[in-house]
Scaffold this active site. Structure first.
Site, PDB file in Angstrom:
ATOM      1  N   ASP A  99     -17.128 -14.499  -5.261  1.00  0.00           N
ATOM      2  CA  ASP A  99     -15.877 -15.204  -5.003  1.00  0.00           C
ATOM      3  C   ASP A  99     -15.936 -16.522  -5.762  1.00  0.00           C
ATOM      4  OD1 ASP A  99     -13.786 -16.754  -3.913  1.00  0.00           O
ATOM      5  OD2 ASP A  99     -13.834 -15.586  -2.069  1.00  0.00           O
TER       6      ASP A  99
ATOM      7  N   ASP B 268     -11.354  -3.450  -4.239  1.00  0.00           N
ATOM      8  CA  ASP B 268     -10.107  -4.169  -3.944  1.00  0.00           C
ATOM      9  C   ASP B 268      -9.327  -4.459  -5.222  1.00  0.00           C
ATOM     10  OD1 ASP B 268     -10.331  -4.274  -1.202  1.00  0.00           O
ATOM     11  OD2 ASP B 268     -11.172  -6.306  -1.145  1.00  0.00           O
ATOM     12  N   ILE B 269      -8.013  -4.378  -5.127  1.00  0.00           N
ATOM     13  CA  ILE B 269      -7.144  -4.575  -6.279  1.00  0.00           C
ATOM     14  C   ILE B 269      -7.132  -6.017  -6.785  1.00  0.00           C
ATOM     15  CG2 ILE B 269      -5.049  -5.032  -4.916  1.00  0.00           C
ATOM     16  CD1 ILE B 269      -5.129  -2.902  -8.137  1.00  0.00           C
ATOM     17  N   ASP B 270      -7.432  -6.991  -5.914  1.00  0.00           N
ATOM     18  CA  ASP B 270      -7.375  -8.394  -6.349  1.00  0.00           C
ATOM     19  C   ASP B 270      -8.688  -8.872  -6.962  1.00  0.00           C
ATOM     20  OD1 ASP B 270      -8.727  -8.350  -3.965  1.00  0.00           O
ATOM     21  OD2 ASP B 270      -7.644 -10.011  -3.048  1.00  0.00           O
TER      22      ASP B 270
ATOM     23  N   PHE C 225      -5.908   0.087  -3.990  1.00  0.00           N
ATOM     24  CA  PHE C 225      -4.585   0.089  -3.356  1.00  0.00           C
ATOM     25  C   PHE C 225      -3.823  -1.168  -3.753  1.00  0.00           C
ATOM     26  CE2 PHE C 225      -6.916   3.055  -0.836  1.00  0.00           C
ATOM     27  CZ  PHE C 225      -5.991   3.906  -0.230  1.00  0.00           C
ATOM     28  N   ALA C 226      -2.569  -0.984  -4.186  1.00  0.00           N
ATOM     29  CA  ALA C 226      -1.683  -2.113  -4.498  1.00  0.00           C
ATOM     30  C   ALA C 226      -0.410  -1.930  -3.679  1.00  0.00           C
ATOM     31  CB  ALA C 226      -1.369  -2.162  -5.982  1.00  0.00           C
ATOM     32  N   VAL C 227      -0.436  -2.464  -2.462  1.00  0.00           N
ATOM     33  CA  VAL C 227       0.684  -2.295  -1.533  1.00  0.00           C
ATOM     34  C   VAL C 227       1.342  -3.644  -1.278  1.00  0.00           C
ATOM     35  CG1 VAL C 227       1.333  -1.490   0.775  1.00  0.00           C
ATOM     36  CG2 VAL C 227      -0.492  -0.338  -0.481  1.00  0.00           C
TER      37      VAL C 227
ATOM     38  N   GLU D   5     -13.766  -3.378   7.802  1.00  0.00           N
ATOM     39  CA  GLU D   5     -15.041  -3.932   7.324  1.00  0.00           C
ATOM     40  C   GLU D   5     -16.067  -3.952   8.457  1.00  0.00           C
ATOM     41  OE1 GLU D   5     -15.537  -7.063   4.147  1.00  0.00           O
ATOM     42  OE2 GLU D   5     -15.884  -8.282   5.952  1.00  0.00           O
TER      43      GLU D   5
END
Length: 249
Positions: free
Chosen positions: A246, A131-133, A41-43, A223
């Site tokens: 990360d 996740d998009i990031d 998702f890229a919102v 989550e």
């Protein structure tokens, strides 16, 4: 490897680099003629990450195998032409913008559930949410393929059970009873067979909505509900923190 845990108490493998032979797995996977889907998702401002995610996933995610990428975004006009590998397919799906990021987070589970019923179940055999990031820097191959797959959070891999970020309030549908909990799983990378991902997203969304009706919000939103679900529906394969590292660590 002897330096890490490679098997859960319920005998599911924990996948680390060096614990599998990708050539053998690739050969087995090829014979089955499978298609794997990736949902992201890229919102709102997250459209910024589309180029980095898509270019790296196109290169490193199940390279050489057929992958359908399902990109949900409220900014389809922001997407430049992305050059995809011949075996990969990108499907851009417009999605509504929500004012609060928690609402976006909550609605993801429901959107995935609804699209599994209407579309994904007819197009892919396995489905993963990422996740998009995220950016991929190394190959992620068919060693991740299994019925129900969860990724151990790198931030909480070494944390004691009583200090993990579980939801503990008993009035929440996401509550993990005191003294329970196997691992802490990140919501940023999970998946499995389409049927199992459907069950997971349906149950998590149901829990979120029941909490809402009772005026409560789980500590880490969907989550928390994911961790509750996976406590009682054990993953058949775990991905080590290497798969969702990360760089701050």
């Amino acid at each position: 490897r002897r330096d890490v845990l490679v098997l859960t108490p319920w005998l599911a493998p924990i996948v680390w680099e060096g614990t599998f032979n990708r050539d053998i797995l690739n050969a087995q996977y090829m014979q089955k003629n499978l298609v794997t889907g990736v949902v992201t998702f890229a919102v709102k401002k997250y459209w910024f990450f589309i180029q980095g995610f898509m270019s790296s996933a196109n290169k490193y995610f199940l390279a050489g195998h057929q992958v359908n990428f399902y990109l949900f975004t409220d900014s389809p006009e922001q997407i430049s032409h992305l050059q995809m590998a011949p075996e990969n397919h990108l499907c851009v799906i417009p999605v509504q913008n929500h004012s609060h990021w928690q609402d976006i987070s909550v609605s993801r589970m429901d959107i995935i559930r609804r699209y599994i019923r209407s579309q994904f179940q007819y197009e892919v055999d396995y489905l993963y949410y990422i996740d998009i990031d995220v950016q991929l820097f190394e190959h992620i191959g068919v060693e991740i393929i299994d019925t129900l797959v969860a990724t151990i959070s790198p931030w909480q891999y070494t944390a004691r059970r009583d200090s993990r970020s579980y939801e503990t309030r008993t009035e929440s549908q996401a509550a993990i009873p005191k003294g329970e909990g196997d691992f802490y799983y990140t919501e940023g990378f999970y998946g499995g067979s389409v049927a199992e991902v459907y069950k997971l997203t349906r149950a998590c969304f149901k829990g979120v909505m029941e909490d809402r009706e009772n005026g409560i919000e789980a500590r880490w939103h969907d989550e928390s509900h994911l961790n509750r679900y996976l406590l009682y529906h054990k993953p058949t394969r775990l991905l080590s923190p290497e798969y969702y590292w990360d760089e701050e660590l």
